[in-house]
Design a protein around this motif. Structure first.
Motif, PDB file in Angstrom:
ATOM      1  N   LEU A 173      -5.732  15.968 -77.506  1.00 45.47           N
ATOM      2  CA  LEU A 173      -5.973  16.403 -76.133  1.00 45.47           C
ATOM      3  C   LEU A 173      -5.440  17.813 -75.928  1.00 45.47           C
ATOM      4  CD1 LEU A 173      -4.797  13.289 -74.042  1.00 45.47           C
ATOM      5  CD2 LEU A 173      -7.090  13.782 -74.887  1.00 45.47           C
ATOM      6  N   HIS A 174      -6.228  18.638 -75.253  1.00 43.46           N
ATOM      7  CA  HIS A 174      -5.741  19.900 -74.691  1.00 43.46           C
ATOM      8  C   HIS A 174      -5.523  19.637 -73.203  1.00 43.46           C
ATOM      9  CE1 HIS A 174      -7.046  23.205 -77.763  1.00 43.46           C
ATOM     10  NE2 HIS A 174      -5.964  22.575 -78.098  1.00 43.46           N
ATOM     11  N   VAL A 175      -4.327  19.875 -72.728  1.00 46.15           N
ATOM     12  CA  VAL A 175      -3.988  19.525 -71.347  1.00 46.15           C
ATOM     13  C   VAL A 175      -3.599  20.785 -70.581  1.00 46.15           C
ATOM     14  CG1 VAL A 175      -2.553  18.088 -69.861  1.00 46.15           C
ATOM     15  CG2 VAL A 175      -3.127  17.293 -72.177  1.00 46.15           C
ATOM     16  N   GLN A 176      -4.299  21.033 -69.489  1.00 42.39           N
ATOM     17  CA  GLN A 176      -3.928  22.100 -68.561  1.00 42.39           C
ATOM     18  C   GLN A 176      -3.131  21.480 -67.423  1.00 42.39           C
ATOM     19  OE1 GLN A 176      -7.733  23.803 -67.488  1.00 42.39           O
ATOM     20  NE2 GLN A 176      -7.578  25.368 -69.069  1.00 42.39           N
ATOM     21  N   VAL A 177      -2.027  22.142 -67.041  1.00 42.23           N
ATOM     22  CA  VAL A 177      -1.150  21.566 -66.028  1.00 42.23           C
ATOM     23  C   VAL A 177      -0.935  22.541 -64.877  1.00 42.23           C
ATOM     24  CG1 VAL A 177       0.029  20.211 -67.806  1.00 42.23           C
ATOM     25  CG2 VAL A 177       0.994  22.411 -67.102  1.00 42.23           C
ATOM     26  N   ARG A 178      -0.438  22.006 -63.788  1.00 48.83           N
ATOM     27  CA  ARG A 178      -0.095  22.837 -62.642  1.00 48.83           C
ATOM     28  C   ARG A 178       1.097  23.728 -63.007  1.00 48.83           C
ATOM     29  NH1 ARG A 178       0.802  18.869 -59.374  1.00 48.83           N
ATOM     30  NH2 ARG A 178       3.067  18.964 -59.548  1.00 48.83           N
ATOM     31  N   PRO A 179       1.102  24.994 -62.584  1.00 53.89           N
ATOM     32  CA  PRO A 179       2.218  25.885 -62.920  1.00 53.89           C
ATOM     33  C   PRO A 179       3.566  25.268 -62.587  1.00 53.89           C
ATOM     34  CG  PRO A 179       0.450  27.134 -61.898  1.00 53.89           C
ATOM     35  CD  PRO A 179       0.050  25.689 -61.805  1.00 53.89           C
ATOM     36  N   GLY A 180       4.469  25.346 -63.532  1.00 50.31           N
ATOM     37  CA  GLY A 180       5.815  24.824 -63.334  1.00 50.31           C
ATOM     38  C   GLY A 180       5.991  23.360 -63.674  1.00 50.31           C
ATOM     39  N   SER A 181       4.917  22.677 -64.093  1.00 51.74           N
ATOM     40  CA  SER A 181       5.012  21.233 -64.341  1.00 51.74           C
ATOM     41  C   SER A 181       4.894  20.865 -65.819  1.00 51.74           C
ATOM     42  CB  SER A 181       3.928  20.487 -63.551  1.00 51.74           C
ATOM     43  OG  SER A 181       2.630  20.851 -64.015  1.00 51.74           O
ATOM     44  N   ALA A 182       4.866  21.858 -66.702  1.00 48.54           N
ATOM     45  CA  ALA A 182       4.619  21.571 -68.120  1.00 48.54           C
ATOM     46  C   ALA A 182       5.667  20.631 -68.708  1.00 48.54           C
ATOM     47  CB  ALA A 182       4.572  22.868 -68.920  1.00 48.54           C
ATOM     48  N   ALA A 183       6.934  20.853 -68.408  1.00 50.17           N
ATOM     49  CA  ALA A 183       7.994  20.029 -69.001  1.00 50.17           C
ATOM     50  C   ALA A 183       7.890  18.581 -68.549  1.00 50.17           C
ATOM     51  CB  ALA A 183       9.363  20.606 -68.647  1.00 50.17           C
ATOM     52  N   VAL A 195      -3.983  18.945 -64.573  1.00 47.33           N
ATOM     53  CA  VAL A 195      -5.119  19.538 -63.868  1.00 47.33           C
ATOM     54  C   VAL A 195      -6.428  19.225 -64.588  1.00 47.33           C
ATOM     55  CG1 VAL A 195      -6.177  21.725 -63.150  1.00 47.33           C
ATOM     56  CG2 VAL A 195      -3.698  21.384 -62.915  1.00 47.33           C
ATOM     57  N   GLN A 196      -6.412  19.352 -65.923  1.00 44.40           N
ATOM     58  CA  GLN A 196      -7.647  19.161 -66.683  1.00 44.40           C
ATOM     59  C   GLN A 196      -7.292  18.816 -68.130  1.00 44.40           C
ATOM     60  OE1 GLN A 196     -10.286  22.498 -66.404  1.00 44.40           O
ATOM     61  NE2 GLN A 196     -11.755  21.709 -67.878  1.00 44.40           N
ATOM     62  N   THR A 197      -8.154  18.026 -68.767  1.00 42.61           N
ATOM     63  CA  THR A 197      -7.960  17.704 -70.182  1.00 42.61           C
ATOM     64  C   THR A 197      -9.254  17.926 -70.945  1.00 42.61           C
ATOM     65  OG1 THR A 197      -8.561  15.361 -69.929  1.00 42.61           O
ATOM     66  CG2 THR A 197      -6.228  15.933 -69.665  1.00 42.61           C
ATOM     67  N   GLN A 198      -9.111  18.225 -72.215  1.00 47.10           N
ATOM     68  CA  GLN A 198     -10.244  18.328 -73.134  1.00 47.10           C
ATOM     69  C   GLN A 198      -9.922  17.447 -74.330  1.00 47.10           C
ATOM     70  OE1 GLN A 198     -11.026  22.265 -74.559  1.00 47.10           O
ATOM     71  NE2 GLN A 198     -12.874  21.698 -75.678  1.00 47.10           N
ATOM     72  N   THR A 199     -10.889  16.663 -74.774  1.00 44.08           N
ATOM     73  CA  THR A 199     -10.637  15.623 -75.767  1.00 44.08           C
ATOM     74  C   THR A 199     -11.445  15.849 -77.029  1.00 44.08           C
ATOM     75  OG1 THR A 199     -10.342  14.047 -73.948  1.00 44.08           O
ATOM     76  CG2 THR A 199     -10.609  13.125 -76.165  1.00 44.08           C
ATOM     77  N   GLN A 200     -10.770  15.723 -78.196  1.00 44.22           N
ATOM     78  CA  GLN A 200     -11.444  15.757 -79.496  1.00 44.22           C
ATOM     79  C   GLN A 200     -11.016  14.518 -80.286  1.00 44.22           C
ATOM     80  OE1 GLN A 200      -9.672  18.611 -78.485  1.00 44.22           O
ATOM     81  NE2 GLN A 200     -11.418  19.863 -77.918  1.00 44.22           N
ATOM     82  N   VAL A 201     -11.981  13.716 -80.686  1.00 45.21           N
ATOM     83  CA  VAL A 201     -11.704  12.500 -81.463  1.00 45.21           C
ATOM     84  C   VAL A 201     -11.766  12.840 -82.950  1.00 45.21           C
ATOM     85  CG1 VAL A 201     -12.451  10.139 -81.965  1.00 45.21           C
ATOM     86  CG2 VAL A 201     -12.680  11.062 -79.641  1.00 45.21           C
ATOM     87  N   VAL A 202     -10.778  12.374 -83.715  1.00 48.54           N
ATOM     88  CA  VAL A 202     -10.738  12.649 -85.154  1.00 48.54           C
ATOM     89  C   VAL A 202     -11.798  11.818 -85.879  1.00 48.54           C
ATOM     90  CG1 VAL A 202      -9.352  12.448 -87.258  1.00 48.54           C
ATOM     91  CG2 VAL A 202      -8.316  13.290 -85.145  1.00 48.54           C
ATOM     92  N   LEU A 203     -12.612  12.503 -86.675  1.00 44.37           N
ATOM     93  CA  LEU A 203     -13.644  11.844 -87.470  1.00 44.37           C
ATOM     94  C   LEU A 203     -13.200  11.631 -88.920  1.00 44.37           C
ATOM     95  CD1 LEU A 203     -16.754  13.894 -86.269  1.00 44.37           C
ATOM     96  CD2 LEU A 203     -15.925  11.702 -85.379  1.00 44.37           C
TER      97      LEU A 203
END
Length: 332
Positions: A68-78, A129-137
């Protein structure tokens, strides 16, 4: 944290053969067994190194690895990273540079579970905020197969005389006894055969035979986990590569064989290959990009991000450069 040149060589030897005895490691690298035991036991006790084991999830039927690539709200990464790391199905969680703030690898038991995880559980984490998903083949190299580049070919051969087998079945389930053994090895990758036999009420020859079989069939991969930065490899990057389909297998195999590559897998998504690379300096990463990646005409696009911090690796939680929950008995 003091990790000198000899420590790094010993850790590299442990990465090559996580269940080797101190005497076997000493003979391979030319050091006395007592020196090997004293130094590696110290690193284990201090949380620098932990020996564990990971499943080949696809072949054992445990689930589908997903990145997963995860985008988060500023200041909330931790706080988002902690929430992801606290999930039992996540194997690794990283802070990243680039468009995504966090990278996460999780193992989903089924497509239905994956749908539920992505559509509600991850998206409901405060700050996501948003996620992008890649499944391992297909996995070309796991982190368990990588070792720091501080050993000679001869030293490696002495620790791992047999090459990894080829032509293994695509899927091979575990028996109930094998599953119990695998759980013990995942908790302590150096657990002695006698301890396995005692805990599972089987004979020592049976424990030895079953453990050896799991490892030889590569259903379970022993792993010596340590932060690359402690080994002098302070630059860690994730590469997402677009590769023409006809060249995917060839490129994957060639990149996986490079000593700087810790992980390489083919995935779904806009980029078909994910590669995790470590280097001592940004200049070394640049040379890898131009001299290794750049040689392959089959690669049409590269998305390069840096890992700035690991919160979890191989199901093990991290505190800075140290591995948490590191107290257990080890094989003498």
């Amino acid at each position: 944290m003091q990790v000198d040149v000899l420590d790094r060589r010993l850790v590299a030897a442990l990465q090559v053969s996580p269940r080797a005895s101190w005497g076997e490691i000493g003979r391979a690298v030319g050091e006395h067994e007592r020196t090997v035991a004293r130094r590696l036991q110290r690193l284990i006790t201090e949380g620098v190194v932990r020996v564990t084991a990971i499943y080949d999830d696809l072949r054992t039927g445990h689930g589908r690895p997903v990145h997963l690539h995860v985008q988060v709200r500023p200041g909330s990464a931790a706080q988002v990273a902690k929430a992801l790391a606290d999930r039992p199905d996540t194997r690794s969680v990283y802070s990243l540079t680039g468009a995504a703030d966090l990278g996460c690898e999780l193992v989903s038991p089924s497509r239905e579970d994956l749908h539920r995880i992505l559509s509600s559980q991850v998206s409901d984490i405060d700050g996501v905020v948003q996620t992008q998903t890649q499944v391992v083949l297909h996995t070309f190299r796991t982190v368990a197969e990588w070792h720091a580049p501080y050993l000679t070919e001869q030293e490696i051969a002495e620790l791992r005389p047999d090459p990894f087998p080829e032509g293994l079945p695509d899927e091979e389930g575990l028996s109930p006894l094998e599953q119990e053994i695998a759980e013990l090895l995942a908790a302590d990758g150096r657990i002695a055969f006698t301890a396995v036999a005692e805990r599972l009420d089987v004979s020592v020859p049976t424990a030895r035979r079953r453990v050896t079989s799991l490892i030889e069939r590569r259903l379970l991969l022993p792993r010596a986990e340590v932060e690359p930065a402690l080994l002098g490899l302070e630059v860690e990057a994730m590469l997402w590569l677009k590769v023409r389909p006809h060249g995917l297998d060839l490129v994957g195999q060639r990149l996986a064989a490079h000593p700087n590559v810790r992980y390489c897998a083919a995935t779904t998504g806009t980029h078909s290959l994910i590669v995790q690379v470590v280097a001592a300096h940004e200049a070394d990463l640049y040379r890898f990009m131009t001299g290794v990646v750049g040689r392959h005409d089959e690669i049409t696009d590269v998305d390069l991000t840096l890992i700035t911090r690991a919160y979890k690796r191989g199901h093990l939680h991290k505190s800075g450069l140290l591995t948490l929950d590191h107290h257990w008995e080890t094989t003498p």
